[in-house]
Scaffold this motif. Sequence first.
Motif, PDB file in Angstrom:
ATOM      1  N   ALA A 295       0.829  -1.202   0.000  1.00 28.54           N
ATOM      2  CA  ALA A 295       0.000   0.000   0.000  1.00 28.54           C
ATOM      3  C   ALA A 295       0.862   1.249   0.000  1.00 28.54           C
ATOM      4  N   TYR A 296       0.315   2.281  -0.650  1.00 32.77           N
ATOM      5  CA  TYR A 296       0.947   3.594  -0.616  1.00 32.77           C
ATOM      6  C   TYR A 296      -0.119   4.611  -0.239  1.00 32.77           C
ATOM      7  N   ASP A 297       0.215   5.473   0.688  1.00 33.03           N
ATOM      8  CA  ASP A 297      -0.622   6.612   1.049  1.00 33.03           C
ATOM      9  C   ASP A 297       0.331   7.711   1.486  1.00 33.03           C
ATOM     10  N   PRO A 298       0.135   8.933   0.999  1.00 24.96           N
ATOM     11  CA  PRO A 298       1.066   9.993   1.378  1.00 24.96           C
ATOM     12  C   PRO A 298       1.054  10.297   2.877  1.00 24.96           C
ATOM     13  N   LYS A 299      -0.062  10.012   3.547  1.00 22.44           N
ATOM     14  CA  LYS A 299      -0.169  10.254   4.989  1.00 22.44           C
ATOM     15  C   LYS A 299      -0.837   9.055   5.660  1.00 22.44           C
ATOM     16  N   PRO A 300      -0.152   7.917   5.718  1.00 18.87           N
ATOM     17  CA  PRO A 300      -0.796   6.750   6.340  1.00 18.87           C
ATOM     18  C   PRO A 300      -1.072   7.007   7.818  1.00 18.87           C
ATOM     19  N   GLN A 301      -2.276   6.644   8.251  1.00 17.17           N
ATOM     20  CA  GLN A 301      -2.662   6.913   9.624  1.00 17.17           C
ATOM     21  C   GLN A 301      -2.515   5.699  10.525  1.00 17.17           C
ATOM     22  N   ILE A 302      -2.555   4.510   9.936  1.00 14.18           N
ATOM     23  CA  ILE A 302      -2.377   3.299  10.728  1.00 14.18           C
ATOM     24  C   ILE A 302      -1.481   2.343   9.948  1.00 14.18           C
ATOM     25  N   ASP A 303      -0.932   1.385  10.631  1.00 18.99           N
ATOM     26  CA  ASP A 303      -0.103   0.374   9.994  1.00 18.99           C
ATOM     27  C   ASP A 303      -0.663  -0.991  10.385  1.00 18.99           C
ATOM     28  N   PRO A 304      -1.720  -1.438   9.690  1.00 17.88           N
ATOM     29  CA  PRO A 304      -2.359  -2.693  10.083  1.00 17.88           C
ATOM     30  C   PRO A 304      -1.477  -3.903   9.803  1.00 17.88           C
ATOM     31  N   ASP A 305      -1.709  -4.952  10.555  1.00 22.53           N
ATOM     32  CA  ASP A 305      -0.972  -6.192  10.352  1.00 22.53           C
ATOM     33  C   ASP A 305      -1.235  -6.729   8.952  1.00 22.53           C
ATOM     34  N   GLY A 306      -0.193  -7.220   8.313  1.00 20.46           N
ATOM     35  CA  GLY A 306      -0.332  -7.853   7.012  1.00 20.46           C
ATOM     36  C   GLY A 306      -0.270  -6.902   5.836  1.00 20.46           C
ATOM     37  N   ILE A 307      -0.208  -5.603   6.078  1.00 23.82           N
ATOM     38  CA  ILE A 307      -0.124  -4.620   5.000  1.00 23.82           C
ATOM     39  C   ILE A 307       1.263  -4.004   5.034  1.00 23.82           C
ATOM     40  N   GLN A 308       1.916  -4.002   3.892  1.00 20.22           N
ATOM     41  CA  GLN A 308       3.252  -3.420   3.809  1.00 20.22           C
ATOM     42  C   GLN A 308       3.151  -2.058   3.139  1.00 20.22           C
ATOM     43  N   PHE A 309       3.380  -0.991   3.893  1.00 22.58           N
ATOM     44  CA  PHE A 309       3.405   0.346   3.310  1.00 22.58           C
ATOM     45  C   PHE A 309       4.751   0.554   2.636  1.00 22.58           C
ATOM     46  N   THR A 310       4.706   1.112   1.444  1.00 27.24           N
ATOM     47  CA  THR A 310       5.918   1.295   0.659  1.00 27.24           C
ATOM     48  C   THR A 310       5.760   2.513  -0.234  1.00 27.24           C
ATOM     49  N   THR A 311       6.670   2.680  -1.155  1.00 26.60           N
ATOM     50  CA  THR A 311       6.640   3.839  -2.048  1.00 26.60           C
ATOM     51  C   THR A 311       5.662   3.613  -3.193  1.00 26.60           C
ATOM     52  N   MET A 312       5.269   4.701  -3.819  1.00 26.19           N
ATOM     53  CA  MET A 312       4.400   4.632  -4.996  1.00 26.19           C
ATOM     54  C   MET A 312       5.082   3.822  -6.096  1.00 26.19           C
ATOM     55  N   GLU A 313       6.394   3.995  -6.244  1.00 22.94           N
ATOM     56  CA  GLU A 313       7.141   3.291  -7.289  1.00 22.94           C
ATOM     57  C   GLU A 313       7.032   1.773  -7.134  1.00 22.94           C
ATOM     58  N   LYS A 314       7.105   1.282  -5.916  1.00 20.20           N
ATOM     59  CA  LYS A 314       6.999  -0.163  -5.689  1.00 20.20           C
ATOM     60  C   LYS A 314       5.571  -0.659  -5.896  1.00 20.20           C
ATOM     61  N   VAL A 315       4.594   0.141  -5.493  1.00 17.43           N
ATOM     62  CA  VAL A 315       3.198  -0.264  -5.657  1.00 17.43           C
ATOM     63  C   VAL A 315       2.841  -0.383  -7.133  1.00 17.43           C
ATOM     64  N   ILE A 316       3.288   0.550  -7.957  1.00 16.82           N
ATOM     65  CA  ILE A 316       2.901   0.498  -9.372  1.00 16.82           C
ATOM     66  C   ILE A 316       3.618  -0.615 -10.136  1.00 16.82           C
ATOM     67  N   GLN A 317       4.541  -1.289  -9.514  1.00 16.42           N
ATOM     68  CA  GLN A 317       5.179  -2.443 -10.149  1.00 16.42           C
ATOM     69  C   GLN A 317       4.377  -3.727  -9.949  1.00 16.42           C
ATOM     70  N   CYS A 318       3.340  -3.686  -9.104  1.00 16.19           N
ATOM     71  CA  CYS A 318       2.498  -4.859  -8.885  1.00 16.19           C
ATOM     72  C   CYS A 318       1.705  -5.172 -10.157  1.00 16.19           C
ATOM     73  N   ASP A 319       1.355  -6.437 -10.333  1.00 17.92           N
ATOM     74  CA  ASP A 319       0.557  -6.835 -11.496  1.00 17.92           C
ATOM     75  C   ASP A 319      -0.836  -6.221 -11.472  1.00 17.92           C
ATOM     76  N   THR A 320      -1.401  -6.086 -10.286  1.00 14.60           N
ATOM     77  CA  THR A 320      -2.739  -5.523 -10.125  1.00 14.60           C
ATOM     78  C   THR A 320      -2.673  -4.379  -9.130  1.00 14.60           C
ATOM     79  N   ILE A 321      -3.281  -3.243  -9.509  1.00 11.74           N
ATOM     80  CA  ILE A 321      -3.267  -2.051  -8.664  1.00 11.74           C
ATOM     81  C   ILE A 321      -4.693  -1.536  -8.520  1.00 11.74           C
TER      82      ILE A 321
END
Length: 70
Positions: A28-54
């Motif tokens: 996940a990418y969010d410019p202002k993430p408010q929580i960091d839930p278990d199982g979700i990896q926050f990362t950069t926009m560049e890494k997110v757009i490399q996923c097969d499905t967005i």
Amino acid sequence: MKQIGIIGFGRFGKILSSILQKGFDVLAYDPKPQIDPDGIQFTTMEKVIQCDTIFVCVPIRSLKNVIISI
């Protein structure tokens, strides 16, 4: 496991991630993430757009700028 990307982690992004993380690795990418839930990896926009499905889960007023930046 296949990776799914989510751009925007507001109400819709959170609900979608809780559904998808049962069968996928969720980045996940969010410019202002408010929580960091278990199982979700926050990362950069560049890494997110490399996923097969967005999923773009941003407010309508931000959609144009996000699509342009992708």
